[in-house]
Scaffold this active site. Sequence first.
Site, PDB file in Angstrom:
ATOM      1  CB  CYS A   2      -0.878   0.047   1.244  1.00  0.00           C
ATOM      2  SG  CYS A   2      -1.946  -1.359   1.405  1.00  0.00           S
ATOM      3  NE  ARG A  27       4.577   1.992  -1.051  1.00  0.00           N
ATOM      4  CZ  ARG A  27       5.439   1.907  -0.037  1.00  0.00           C
ATOM      5  NH1 ARG A  27       6.667   2.359  -0.206  1.00  0.00           N
ATOM      6  NH2 ARG A  27       5.082   1.393   1.106  1.00  0.00           N
ATOM      7  CD1 TRP A  81       0.057  -5.426  -3.731  1.00  0.00           C
ATOM      8  CD2 TRP A  81       0.318  -6.256  -1.673  1.00  0.00           C
ATOM      9  NE1 TRP A  81       0.719  -6.613  -3.842  1.00  0.00           N
ATOM     10  CE2 TRP A  81       0.890  -7.149  -2.591  1.00  0.00           C
ATOM     11  CE3 TRP A  81       0.364  -6.577  -0.314  1.00  0.00           C
ATOM     12  CZ2 TRP A  81       1.508  -8.330  -2.214  1.00  0.00           C
ATOM     13  CZ3 TRP A  81       0.971  -7.750   0.066  1.00  0.00           C
ATOM     14  CH2 TRP A  81       1.541  -8.616  -0.877  1.00  0.00           C
ATOM     15  CG  ASN A 107       1.862   0.586   4.113  1.00  0.00           C
ATOM     16  OD1 ASN A 107       1.602  -0.597   3.920  1.00  0.00           O
ATOM     17  ND2 ASN A 107       3.081   1.084   4.015  1.00  0.00           N
ATOM     18  N   GLY A 108      -0.221  -1.295   6.184  1.00  0.00           N
ATOM     19  CA  GLY A 108       0.169  -2.187   7.268  1.00  0.00           C
ATOM     20  C   GLY A 108      -0.949  -3.166   7.576  1.00  0.00           C
ATOM     21  CD  GLU A 489      18.311 -11.331  -7.875  1.00  0.00           C
ATOM     22  OE1 GLU A 489      17.813 -11.878  -6.885  1.00  0.00           O
ATOM     23  OE2 GLU A 489      17.861 -10.273  -8.362  1.00  0.00           O
ATOM     24  CE  LYS A 493      14.833  -9.482 -10.235  1.00  0.00           C
ATOM     25  NZ  LYS A 493      15.518  -9.411  -8.996  1.00  0.00           N
ATOM     26  CD  GLU A 496      11.085 -10.369  -8.356  1.00  0.00           C
ATOM     27  OE1 GLU A 496      12.209 -10.256  -8.882  1.00  0.00           O
ATOM     28  OE2 GLU A 496      10.672  -9.600  -7.481  1.00  0.00           O
ATOM     29  CG  HIS A 512      21.765 -35.472  -5.177  1.00  0.00           C
ATOM     30  ND1 HIS A 512      22.236 -36.713  -4.823  1.00  0.00           N
ATOM     31  CD2 HIS A 512      22.849 -34.701  -5.410  1.00  0.00           C
ATOM     32  CE1 HIS A 512      23.561 -36.688  -4.821  1.00  0.00           C
ATOM     33  NE2 HIS A 512      23.954 -35.478  -5.181  1.00  0.00           N
ATOM     34  CE  LYS A 611      12.072  -1.509  -5.628  1.00  0.00           C
ATOM     35  NZ  LYS A 611      12.943  -2.514  -6.288  1.00  0.00           N
TER      36      LYS A 611
HETATM   37  C1  AGP Z   1      13.365  -8.346  -5.789  1.00  0.00           C
HETATM   38  O1  AGP Z   1      13.302  -8.382  -7.170  1.00  0.00           O
HETATM   39  C2  AGP Z   1      12.103  -8.529  -5.116  1.00  0.00           C
HETATM   40  N1  AGP Z   1      11.131  -7.609  -5.541  1.00  0.00           N
HETATM   41  C3  AGP Z   1      12.100  -8.839  -3.638  1.00  0.00           C
HETATM   42  O2  AGP Z   1      12.565 -10.146  -3.512  1.00  0.00           O
HETATM   43  C4  AGP Z   1      12.930  -7.920  -2.698  1.00  0.00           C
HETATM   44  O3  AGP Z   1      14.287  -8.084  -2.944  1.00  0.00           O
HETATM   45  C5  AGP Z   1      12.579  -8.260  -1.248  1.00  0.00           C
HETATM   46  O4  AGP Z   1      11.217  -8.019  -1.024  1.00  0.00           O
HETATM   47  C6  AGP Z   1      13.416  -7.509  -0.247  1.00  0.00           C
HETATM   48  O5  AGP Z   1      13.230  -6.132  -0.359  1.00  0.00           O
HETATM   49  P1  AGP Z   1      14.207  -5.104   0.349  1.00  0.00           P
HETATM   50  O6  AGP Z   1      15.544  -5.283  -0.287  1.00  0.00           O
HETATM   51  O7  AGP Z   1      13.611  -3.770   0.089  1.00  0.00           O
HETATM   52  O8  AGP Z   1      14.240  -5.478   1.791  1.00  0.00           O
END
Ligand code: AGP
Length: 616
Positions: A2, A27, A81, A107-108, A489, A493, A496, A512, A611
Amino acid sequence: MCGIVGYIGEEEATPVLVNALKKLEYRGYDSAGIAILGPGNEAGAGHSLVVRKAKGALKNLEQRIATEIIRGTSGIGHTRWATHGEPSDVNSHPHTNVSGKIAVVHNGIIENHAKLKEMLRESGVTFKSQTDTEVVAHLVDYFYKGDLFEAVRATLDRIEGAYALAFVCENEPERIIAVRKDAPLVIGAGKGENLIASDVTPLLEYTRDVYYLNDGEIAVLYRDRVEFFDREARPIEKKTSRVEWDVSAAEKGGYEHFMLKEIHEQPKALADTLRARIKTYATKTINLEEIGFDASWAQASRVVISACGTAWHAGVVGKYALERFARIPVDVDVASEFRYRDPIYDPKDIFIIISQSGETADTLAAMRMAKKSGARIIAITNVVGSTLAREADLVMYTWAGPEIAVASTKAFTTQLMCVYLIALKFGHLRKVIDDAELAKNIEALEGLPALAERLLAQKEDIQRFAARQFHKTKAFFMGRLFDYAVSLESALKLKEIAYTHSEAFAAGELKHGPIALVDESTLVVAICTQTALFDKMDSNIKEVKARGATVLVITWEDEKYFDSAADEVFRIPRTLDPLSPMLSVIPSQLYAYYCSVMRGNDPDKPRNLAKSVTVE
Ligand code: AGP
């Protein structure tokens, strides 16, 4: 997650709020709304409070506002959100009390909302939405005796959970009240106008002077001033901080998407993050005064790293780097596990907490737990003034500039730069690496921005490969050591933003179990930069080829080892093997980006993702 905005000033609040909400779109959200206080809105006389909200993209809200015009010079806004209740008009914020005179954005999560709902129902309240937030509006109303500030204070005594909240009240049009606990909120101090937002990006158009609100503090915004109080209503003196980010840094600058722009900003971000820490005395050395690096670090017997998502992957690279260069044991754990698994502490530990936003709920919880142990807490973060930056003992900033796209790219590579600097400095202190080895690595780090630039110039090769592969529904990334960390990583990507089922494996683990999944429909990306393990990787590539997989190898530009085994080889400029992650991840970022675009997705705002994950 949010987003919250608020405005009180002389301008029409509606366009200011909508514009500010646009800056928070990154976000992640599924609905939006605003509440405006204005003279004569609908009611005809006096000030009245009008709420407009709409499910879906902000343009739905804009369309509604275009036909149902509201006027007024103060108000609050929100991008939602969904956590409690589906995305819908009625569940969107702002939420109001029964009479519609008090509005709140949040937000929260209000953790005790069910109990409060029951209590409010018994007092005669009928709830309109399924959200946890609506209880806050009714609770403020319940306590309201003609003073919004006092009603908010009484409400704060009752609610549990994490929140950034902003309130307006029809009876008190001259002020907005904002509070925070475990959720971000920044106040912009303008001239004849004041604003609030979940982060600084929406504020930059209006002011560079901001107040950071601490947990438990209450801000009261008037047109010409902002007053601060603690929970007991005692006034607090606060100074503004100057935000140095340029407005243009938070805009696309000719790129189709923020993500592509941010991928291209990596050479500069790496250089900026490094430059601040290299000092030349007789020879070049790494200066880490900012994190209190001195001889006392030699007492440490362990490093513990905790983070989430991409930042956790930076931590995995950090483990390999610290063990390699400093020969110190390293534990690395995702923050959501760390906080609940009763970890064993030693006050001699050094904790490294990594977070781009500095606001991730699990990461902050891990940091706060670690802090209680008496250990030294080092934060690596990108956001100056973030909660993590303010609460950690010491901070090392990644100078990446604002990262807007949900999928992290330049934040990751700059986090890597920070962990390498710590590992090398620590290794030198512990006499694992000598002056010559340190100098060689510093020189290699200094060369990385130019190499990243050169790599990015070949992006069409990845684009062409993506054009042939983007329809694949299964992708495996594999590697060993640093390449395994980069595989984690890379797979994230692709998940996501392309929504492709992708997994990462330590290449030796494939046989395995996971190899049972490999068939003609599988794309395997083998990251091969650890020269001592090329033979091992070659065997793994042959194993998946034999089962029909298409194999892309990412390796050094002058390396021919995999030419015959792979279906395609993408070559990256040569650096030292242990430093490879800062380059070898870039092809995967580009691959995920192009697949996302080719699949018709919006790479900047992937579905279901936020985000900054400020709730558990
Ligand atoms: C990264 O592409 C992601 N959107 C997500 O995994 C992110 O890295 C994670 O939520 C941690 O966020 P931060 O680095 O702001 O703590």
